[in-house]
Design a protein around this motif. Structure first.
Motif, PDB file in Angstrom:
ATOM      1  N   MET A 188       0.855  -1.171   0.000  1.00 57.19           N
ATOM      2  CA  MET A 188       0.000   0.000   0.000  1.00 57.19           C
ATOM      3  C   MET A 188       0.899   1.231   0.000  1.00 57.19           C
ATOM      4  O   MET A 188       2.058   1.154   0.405  1.00 57.19           O
ATOM      5  CB  MET A 188      -0.932   0.012   1.212  1.00 57.19           C
ATOM      6  N   GLY A 189       0.357   2.335  -0.453  1.00 59.77           N
ATOM      7  CA  GLY A 189       1.185   3.513  -0.531  1.00 59.77           C
ATOM      8  C   GLY A 189       0.394   4.799  -0.582  1.00 59.77           C
ATOM      9  O   GLY A 189      -0.843   4.795  -0.577  1.00 59.77           O
ATOM     10  N   TRP A 190       1.140   5.879  -0.603  1.00 63.71           N
ATOM     11  CA  TRP A 190       0.571   7.219  -0.677  1.00 63.71           C
ATOM     12  C   TRP A 190       1.169   7.982  -1.840  1.00 63.71           C
ATOM     13  O   TRP A 190       2.384   7.933  -2.077  1.00 63.71           O
ATOM     14  CB  TRP A 190       0.828   7.993   0.621  1.00 63.71           C
ATOM     15  N   PHE A 191       0.324   8.684  -2.552  1.00 58.71           N
ATOM     16  CA  PHE A 191       0.721   9.583  -3.621  1.00 58.71           C
ATOM     17  C   PHE A 191       0.116  10.950  -3.337  1.00 58.71           C
ATOM     18  O   PHE A 191      -0.809  11.073  -2.536  1.00 58.71           O
ATOM     19  CB  PHE A 191       0.233   9.071  -4.981  1.00 58.71           C
ATOM     20  N   ARG A 192       0.610  11.969  -3.995  1.00 55.32           N
ATOM     21  CA  ARG A 192       0.028  13.291  -3.827  1.00 55.32           C
ATOM     22  C   ARG A 192       0.094  14.066  -5.131  1.00 55.32           C
ATOM     23  O   ARG A 192       0.928  13.799  -5.985  1.00 55.32           O
ATOM     24  CB  ARG A 192       0.727  14.076  -2.712  1.00 55.32           C
ATOM     25  N   GLN A 193      -0.799  15.023  -5.255  1.00 54.75           N
ATOM     26  CA  GLN A 193      -0.829  15.867  -6.431  1.00 54.75           C
ATOM     27  C   GLN A 193      -1.142  17.294  -6.011  1.00 54.75           C
ATOM     28  O   GLN A 193      -2.188  17.564  -5.426  1.00 54.75           O
ATOM     29  CB  GLN A 193      -1.865  15.381  -7.447  1.00 54.75           C
ATOM     30  N   ALA A 194      -0.221  18.181  -6.297  1.00 48.87           N
ATOM     31  CA  ALA A 194      -0.394  19.595  -6.021  1.00 48.87           C
ATOM     32  C   ALA A 194      -0.954  20.287  -7.259  1.00 48.87           C
ATOM     33  O   ALA A 194      -0.789  19.799  -8.382  1.00 48.87           O
ATOM     34  CB  ALA A 194       0.933  20.223  -5.617  1.00 48.87           C
ATOM     35  N   PRO A 195      -1.607  21.422  -7.084  1.00 46.28           N
ATOM     36  CA  PRO A 195      -2.160  22.147  -8.234  1.00 46.28           C
ATOM     37  C   PRO A 195      -1.096  22.453  -9.277  1.00 46.28           C
ATOM     38  O   PRO A 195      -0.020  22.955  -8.951  1.00 46.28           O
ATOM     39  CB  PRO A 195      -2.712  23.434  -7.613  1.00 46.28           C
ATOM     40  N   GLY A 196      -1.385  22.128 -10.520  1.00 47.11           N
ATOM     41  CA  GLY A 196      -0.467  22.397 -11.601  1.00 47.11           C
ATOM     42  C   GLY A 196       0.695  21.434 -11.709  1.00 47.11           C
ATOM     43  O   GLY A 196       1.579  21.642 -12.551  1.00 47.11           O
ATOM     44  N   LYS A 197       0.717  20.401 -10.885  1.00 50.31           N
ATOM     45  CA  LYS A 197       1.804  19.439 -10.913  1.00 50.31           C
ATOM     46  C   LYS A 197       1.280  18.033 -11.158  1.00 50.31           C
ATOM     47  O   LYS A 197       0.097  17.751 -10.966  1.00 50.31           O
ATOM     48  CB  LYS A 197       2.593  19.477  -9.603  1.00 50.31           C
ATOM     49  N   GLU A 198       2.176  17.163 -11.587  1.00 51.30           N
ATOM     50  CA  GLU A 198       1.819  15.773 -11.802  1.00 51.30           C
ATOM     51  C   GLU A 198       1.742  15.029 -10.479  1.00 51.30           C
ATOM     52  O   GLU A 198       2.365  15.417  -9.489  1.00 51.30           O
ATOM     53  CB  GLU A 198       2.842  15.099 -12.715  1.00 51.30           C
ATOM     54  N   ARG A 199       0.976  13.957 -10.471  1.00 50.78           N
ATOM     55  CA  ARG A 199       0.902  13.112  -9.292  1.00 50.78           C
ATOM     56  C   ARG A 199       2.260  12.495  -9.029  1.00 50.78           C
ATOM     57  O   ARG A 199       2.943  12.042  -9.953  1.00 50.78           O
ATOM     58  CB  ARG A 199      -0.148  12.015  -9.493  1.00 50.78           C
ATOM     59  N   GLU A 200       2.672  12.470  -7.776  1.00 53.52           N
ATOM     60  CA  GLU A 200       3.967  11.929  -7.424  1.00 53.52           C
ATOM     61  C   GLU A 200       3.866  10.928  -6.284  1.00 53.52           C
ATOM     62  O   GLU A 200       2.997  11.025  -5.419  1.00 53.52           O
ATOM     63  CB  GLU A 200       4.939  13.052  -7.036  1.00 53.52           C
ATOM     64  N   PHE A 201       4.777   9.990  -6.300  1.00 50.33           N
ATOM     65  CA  PHE A 201       4.872   8.997  -5.254  1.00 50.33           C
ATOM     66  C   PHE A 201       5.411   9.635  -3.989  1.00 50.33           C
ATOM     67  O   PHE A 201       6.370  10.400  -4.030  1.00 50.33           O
ATOM     68  CB  PHE A 201       5.795   7.857  -5.708  1.00 50.33           C
ATOM     69  N   VAL A 202       4.806   9.306  -2.861  1.00 53.93           N
ATOM     70  CA  VAL A 202       5.238   9.831  -1.574  1.00 53.93           C
ATOM     71  C   VAL A 202       5.887   8.743  -0.730  1.00 53.93           C
ATOM     72  O   VAL A 202       7.018   8.895  -0.264  1.00 53.93           O
ATOM     73  CB  VAL A 202       4.068  10.455  -0.796  1.00 53.93           C
ATOM     74  N   ALA A 203       5.184   7.651  -0.511  1.00 56.84           N
ATOM     75  CA  ALA A 203       5.688   6.571   0.332  1.00 56.84           C
ATOM     76  C   ALA A 203       4.951   5.282   0.021  1.00 56.84           C
ATOM     77  O   ALA A 203       3.796   5.298  -0.376  1.00 56.84           O
ATOM     78  CB  ALA A 203       5.533   6.919   1.817  1.00 56.84           C
ATOM     79  N   GLY A 204       5.627   4.162   0.219  1.00 55.53           N
ATOM     80  CA  GLY A 204       5.018   2.869   0.012  1.00 55.53           C
ATOM     81  C   GLY A 204       5.509   1.881   1.046  1.00 55.53           C
ATOM     82  O   GLY A 204       6.591   2.041   1.610  1.00 55.53           O
ATOM     83  N   ILE A 205       4.711   0.847   1.287  1.00 58.20           N
ATOM     84  CA  ILE A 205       5.064  -0.167   2.269  1.00 58.20           C
ATOM     85  C   ILE A 205       4.612  -1.528   1.764  1.00 58.20           C
ATOM     86  O   ILE A 205       3.530  -1.674   1.197  1.00 58.20           O
ATOM     87  CB  ILE A 205       4.457   0.169   3.651  1.00 58.20           C
ATOM     88  N   SER A 206       5.451  -2.536   1.948  1.00 57.27           N
ATOM     89  CA  SER A 206       5.153  -3.876   1.480  1.00 57.27           C
ATOM     90  C   SER A 206       4.082  -4.523   2.348  1.00 57.27           C
ATOM     91  O   SER A 206       3.718  -4.029   3.411  1.00 57.27           O
ATOM     92  CB  SER A 206       6.420  -4.734   1.488  1.00 57.27           C
ATOM     93  N   GLY A 207       3.567  -5.661   1.882  1.00 56.25           N
ATOM     94  CA  GLY A 207       2.553  -6.377   2.640  1.00 56.25           C
ATOM     95  C   GLY A 207       3.020  -6.767   4.021  1.00 56.25           C
ATOM     96  O   GLY A 207       2.243  -6.718   4.982  1.00 56.25           O
ATOM     97  N   SER A 208       4.278  -7.147   4.147  1.00 57.52           N
ATOM     98  CA  SER A 208       4.831  -7.531   5.436  1.00 57.52           C
ATOM     99  C   SER A 208       5.085  -6.334   6.344  1.00 57.52           C
ATOM    100  O   SER A 208       5.221  -6.495   7.557  1.00 57.52           O
ATOM    101  CB  SER A 208       6.134  -8.298   5.252  1.00 57.52           C
ATOM    102  N   GLY A 209       5.184  -5.159   5.760  1.00 55.68           N
ATOM    103  CA  GLY A 209       5.534  -3.971   6.514  1.00 55.68           C
ATOM    104  C   GLY A 209       7.024  -3.794   6.719  1.00 55.68           C
ATOM    105  O   GLY A 209       7.449  -2.831   7.360  1.00 55.68           O
ATOM    106  N   LEU A 210       7.825  -4.695   6.186  1.00 56.58           N
ATOM    107  CA  LEU A 210       9.264  -4.667   6.414  1.00 56.58           C
ATOM    108  C   LEU A 210      10.024  -3.853   5.372  1.00 56.58           C
ATOM    109  O   LEU A 210      11.188  -3.523   5.588  1.00 56.58           O
ATOM    110  CB  LEU A 210       9.821  -6.091   6.440  1.00 56.58           C
ATOM    111  N   THR A 211       9.392  -3.558   4.260  1.00 59.49           N
ATOM    112  CA  THR A 211      10.034  -2.778   3.204  1.00 59.49           C
ATOM    113  C   THR A 211       9.270  -1.491   2.989  1.00 59.49           C
ATOM    114  O   THR A 211       8.059  -1.518   2.779  1.00 59.49           O
ATOM    115  CB  THR A 211      10.092  -3.570   1.896  1.00 59.49           C
ATOM    116  N   THR A 212       9.963  -0.381   3.057  1.00 61.65           N
ATOM    117  CA  THR A 212       9.340   0.922   2.843  1.00 61.65           C
ATOM    118  C   THR A 212      10.125   1.721   1.827  1.00 61.65           C
ATOM    119  O   THR A 212      11.329   1.541   1.656  1.00 61.65           O
ATOM    120  CB  THR A 212       9.235   1.724   4.148  1.00 61.65           C
ATOM    121  N   TRP A 213       9.432   2.613   1.164  1.00 59.72           N
ATOM    122  CA  TRP A 213      10.018   3.525   0.185  1.00 59.72           C
ATOM    123  C   TRP A 213       9.527   4.924   0.481  1.00 59.72           C
ATOM    124  O   TRP A 213       8.381   5.123   0.876  1.00 59.72           O
ATOM    125  CB  TRP A 213       9.598   3.146  -1.232  1.00 59.72           C
ATOM    126  N   TYR A 214      10.396   5.896   0.273  1.00 60.29           N
ATOM    127  CA  TYR A 214      10.036   7.290   0.469  1.00 60.29           C
ATOM    128  C   TYR A 214      10.588   8.141  -0.661  1.00 60.29           C
ATOM    129  O   TYR A 214      11.698   7.920  -1.139  1.00 60.29           O
ATOM    130  CB  TYR A 214      10.582   7.829   1.789  1.00 60.29           C
TER     131      TYR A 214
END
Length: 123
Positions: free
Chosen positions: A34-60
């Motif tokens: 599961m993860g989070w993305f965000r989009q600001a006005p006038g900008k493209e959607r960007e990746f913010v953070a993600g986490i694996s099913g186990s919760g042991l792997t994260t991305w920022y």
């Protein structure tokens, strides 16, 4: 069938904190990222953070490293984003996404998406 709902957005002062919550229903996502993305006005959607099913792997994203923390709840179909030291440039609509294959990183394919929650950071 599958519903993804975000909550916790709102207005915060620069330097303040907010915690976003996300719950996915209609399927168990314990083995999917599961993860989070965000989009600001006038900008493209960007990746913010993600986490694996186990919760042991994260991305920022580089822009939030050291300030944001993603975590999974006791129920693996829930995910949180703790946002500290907020900056005005964090202002955006934040979207929760679910159903990613490992490692749930910025290039992973997320199958299900929420409607978004507004985060506004003022100075």
């Amino acid at each position: 069938q599958v519903q993804v709902v975000e909550s916790g957005g709102g207005l915060a002062q620069a330097g303040g904190s907010l915690r976003l919550s996300c719950a996915a229903s209609g399927r168990t996502f314990s083995n999917y990222g599961m993860g989070w993305f965000r989009q600001a006005p006038g900008k493209e959607r960007e990746f913010v953070a993600g986490i694996s099913g186990s919760g042991l792997t994260t991305w920022y994203a580089d822009s939030v490293k050291g300030r944001f923390t993603i975590s999974r709840g006791n129920a693996k179909n829930t995910v949180y984003l703790q946002m500290n030291s907020l900056k005005s440039e964090d202002t955006a609509v934040y979207y929760c996404a679910a159903g990613a294959d490992w490692p749930a990183g910025p290039t992973s394919r997320y199958t299900y998406w929420g409607q978004g929650t507004q985060v506004t950071v003022s100075s």
